[in-house]
Design a protein around this motif. Sequence first.
Motif, mmCIF file in Angstrom:
data_model
loop_
_atom_site.group_PDB
_atom_site.id
_atom_site.type_symbol
_atom_site.label_atom_id
_atom_site.label_comp_id
_atom_site.label_asym_id
_atom_site.label_seq_id
_atom_site.Cartn_x
_atom_site.Cartn_y
_atom_site.Cartn_z
ATOM 1 N N ALA A 136 0.840 -1.209 0.000
ATOM 2 C CA ALA A 136 0.000 0.000 0.000
ATOM 3 C C ALA A 136 0.871 1.254 0.000
ATOM 4 C CB ALA A 136 -0.930 -0.002 1.206
ATOM 5 N N ASP A 137 1.983 1.230 0.775
ATOM 6 C CA ASP A 137 2.899 2.387 0.782
ATOM 7 C C ASP A 137 3.522 2.612 -0.587
ATOM 8 O OD1 ASP A 137 2.326 2.753 3.435
ATOM 9 O OD2 ASP A 137 4.177 1.782 4.179
ATOM 10 N N VAL A 138 3.937 1.490 -1.226
ATOM 11 C CA VAL A 138 4.543 1.609 -2.563
ATOM 12 C C VAL A 138 3.528 2.164 -3.554
ATOM 13 C CG1 VAL A 138 5.457 0.261 -4.494
ATOM 14 C CG2 VAL A 138 6.298 -0.158 -2.189
ATOM 15 N N ILE A 139 2.292 1.650 -3.476
ATOM 16 C CA ILE A 139 1.244 2.134 -4.398
ATOM 17 C C ILE A 139 0.953 3.602 -4.133
ATOM 18 C CG2 ILE A 139 -1.205 1.908 -4.969
ATOM 19 C CD1 ILE A 139 -0.856 -1.127 -4.494
ATOM 20 N N ALA A 140 0.884 3.970 -2.843
ATOM 21 C CA ALA A 140 0.613 5.381 -2.515
ATOM 22 C C ALA A 140 1.743 6.281 -3.011
ATOM 23 C CB ALA A 140 0.445 5.527 -1.006
ATOM 24 N N LYS A 141 2.996 5.825 -2.817
ATOM 25 C CA LYS A 141 4.128 6.625 -3.325
ATOM 26 C C LYS A 141 4.089 6.725 -4.839
ATOM 27 C CE LYS A 141 7.327 5.702 0.472
ATOM 28 N NZ LYS A 141 8.542 4.993 0.904
ATOM 29 N N ALA A 142 3.723 5.590 -5.486
ATOM 30 C CA ALA A 142 3.649 5.601 -6.953
ATOM 31 C C ALA A 142 2.565 6.553 -7.425
ATOM 32 C CB ALA A 142 3.377 4.178 -7.470
ATOM 33 N N HIS A 143 1.402 6.522 -6.757
ATOM 34 C CA HIS A 143 0.324 7.464 -7.121
ATOM 35 C C HIS A 143 0.779 8.896 -6.909
ATOM 36 C CE1 HIS A 143 -2.876 4.789 -8.199
ATOM 37 N NE2 HIS A 143 -2.864 4.143 -7.027
ATOM 38 N N GLY A 144 1.451 9.116 -5.775
ATOM 39 C CA GLY A 144 1.940 10.475 -5.502
ATOM 40 C C GLY A 144 2.947 10.917 -6.546
ATOM 41 N N ALA A 145 3.845 9.993 -6.916
ATOM 42 C CA ALA A 145 4.843 10.346 -7.937
ATOM 43 C C ALA A 145 4.178 10.603 -9.276
ATOM 44 C CB ALA A 145 5.872 9.217 -8.053
ATOM 45 N N VAL A 146 3.196 9.727 -9.621
ATOM 46 C CA VAL A 146 2.483 9.921 -10.895
ATOM 47 C C VAL A 146 1.740 11.245 -10.885
ATOM 48 C CG1 VAL A 146 0.550 9.064 -12.281
ATOM 49 C CG2 VAL A 146 2.305 7.479 -11.456
ATOM 50 N N ASP A 147 1.030 11.535 -9.784
ATOM 51 C CA ASP A 147 0.296 12.804 -9.698
ATOM 52 C C ASP A 147 1.253 13.988 -9.784
ATOM 53 O OD1 ASP A 147 -2.065 11.454 -9.493
ATOM 54 O OD2 ASP A 147 -2.192 11.594 -7.300
ATOM 55 N N SER A 148 2.383 13.840 -9.086
ATOM 56 C CA SER A 148 3.367 14.927 -9.106
ATOM 57 C C SER A 148 3.922 15.141 -10.514
ATOM 58 C CB SER A 148 4.509 14.600 -8.130
ATOM 59 O OG SER A 148 5.516 15.587 -8.202
ATOM 60 N N GLU A 149 4.252 14.025 -11.167
ATOM 61 C CA GLU A 149 4.783 14.127 -12.532
ATOM 62 C C GLU A 149 3.722 14.661 -13.485
ATOM 63 O OE1 GLU A 149 7.867 13.694 -13.720
ATOM 64 O OE2 GLU A 149 8.514 13.433 -11.654
ATOM 65 N N ARG A 150 2.484 14.217 -13.304
ATOM 66 C CA ARG A 150 1.405 14.712 -14.167
ATOM 67 C C ARG A 150 1.219 16.214 -13.968
ATOM 68 N NH1 ARG A 150 -4.163 12.065 -13.056
ATOM 69 N NH2 ARG A 150 -3.170 10.283 -14.038
ATOM 70 N N HIS A 151 1.223 16.635 -12.673
ATOM 71 C CA HIS A 151 1.054 18.061 -12.392
ATOM 72 C C HIS A 151 2.215 18.874 -12.986
ATOM 73 C CE1 HIS A 151 -0.472 21.530 -10.281
ATOM 74 N NE2 HIS A 151 0.704 21.724 -9.684
ATOM 75 N N LYS A 152 3.413 18.329 -12.826
ATOM 76 C CA LYS A 152 4.585 19.014 -13.367
ATOM 77 C C LYS A 152 4.515 19.096 -14.895
ATOM 78 C CE LYS A 152 9.624 18.674 -13.221
ATOM 79 N NZ LYS A 152 10.757 17.846 -12.766
ATOM 80 N N ALA A 153 4.081 17.957 -15.503
ATOM 81 C CA ALA A 153 3.962 17.940 -16.968
ATOM 82 C C ALA A 153 2.892 18.919 -17.428
ATOM 83 C CB ALA A 153 3.638 16.522 -17.441
ATOM 84 N N MET A 154 1.799 18.973 -16.668
ATOM 85 C CA MET A 154 0.729 19.908 -17.034
ATOM 86 C C MET A 154 1.207 21.358 -16.934
ATOM 87 S SD MET A 154 -1.962 18.355 -18.002
ATOM 88 C CE MET A 154 -3.222 19.571 -17.847
ATOM 89 N N ILE A 155 1.990 21.636 -15.882
ATOM 90 C CA ILE A 155 2.501 23.008 -15.729
ATOM 91 C C ILE A 155 3.426 23.351 -16.900
ATOM 92 C CG2 ILE A 155 4.027 24.448 -14.319
ATOM 93 C CD1 ILE A 155 2.816 23.079 -11.856
ATOM 94 N N GLU A 156 4.328 22.402 -17.209
ATOM 95 C CA GLU A 156 5.246 22.650 -18.327
ATOM 96 C C GLU A 156 4.495 22.777 -19.642
ATOM 97 O OE1 GLU A 156 8.100 19.512 -18.274
ATOM 98 O OE2 GLU A 156 9.085 20.198 -16.437
ATOM 99 N N LEU A 157 3.507 21.864 -19.815
ATOM 100 C CA LEU A 157 2.722 21.905 -21.053
ATOM 101 C C LEU A 157 1.922 23.200 -21.139
ATOM 102 C CD1 LEU A 157 1.854 20.372 -23.577
ATOM 103 C CD2 LEU A 157 0.015 19.350 -22.247
ATOM 104 N N SER A 158 1.355 23.619 -19.980
ATOM 105 C CA SER A 158 0.588 24.873 -19.986
ATOM 106 C C SER A 158 1.488 26.053 -20.350
ATOM 107 C CB SER A 158 -0.028 25.119 -18.609
ATOM 108 O OG SER A 158 -0.946 24.112 -18.307
#
Length: 199
Positions: A136-158
């Motif tokens: 569960a910790d690994v999945i939560a970290k992975a979700h957090g990393a994915v969300d973080s990367e998605r947010h970062k990508a969205m900011i860069e893309l924006s």
Amino acid sequence: MKSTTRGQLARAGAAIAVAVAGMPTAALAEGVGADILIPKPAEFIPALIAFLIIWIVLAKLVWPQVLSMMDKRQEKIQEDLDAAEKSRLDAAESAKSYEQKIVEAHQQADEIISKAKKEAEEERSAILAKAQKEAADVIAKAHGAVDSERHKAMIELSGSVVDLSVEIATKIIGNDLTEDQQRKLAEKYLAEVSAPNGD
């Protein structure tokens, strides 16, 4: 016991004395008719005296030893019987004790097996719980990393879209709008485009 045996022996000796006294010794040798059955007094009295002497000697010297040996033998047999009975009782008690020990050993073995199974089940449950928590910790970290990367990508893309939009708008519209106005217009357009998608 001794008095009974001695009484029996005395009666047996008396019966033998009467029988010997009644036997005609010389008459048998002569072979005379009715005289065979009737002993002669001259033969009867010495035979009776000899028999009584032998009987008294036997009664005084031999019978006590015989009776003593018989009593000792009887005591020995009784002691052997008592010892055998005691050995049998001891063996039965030992067998009962061993059976009790075997039952206790089985109970202890069952308790050890039960305890080992319980500990193994607890260990298994602990390992599964730990593994599930780690997963569960690994999945939560992975979700957090994915969300973080998605947010970062969205900011860069924006930012890239805004810059590209400003550049395109400048070329299309010309220099009528200032760069800040063009940027605000592009950001507004980008917000309108991204709003229906929920990003």
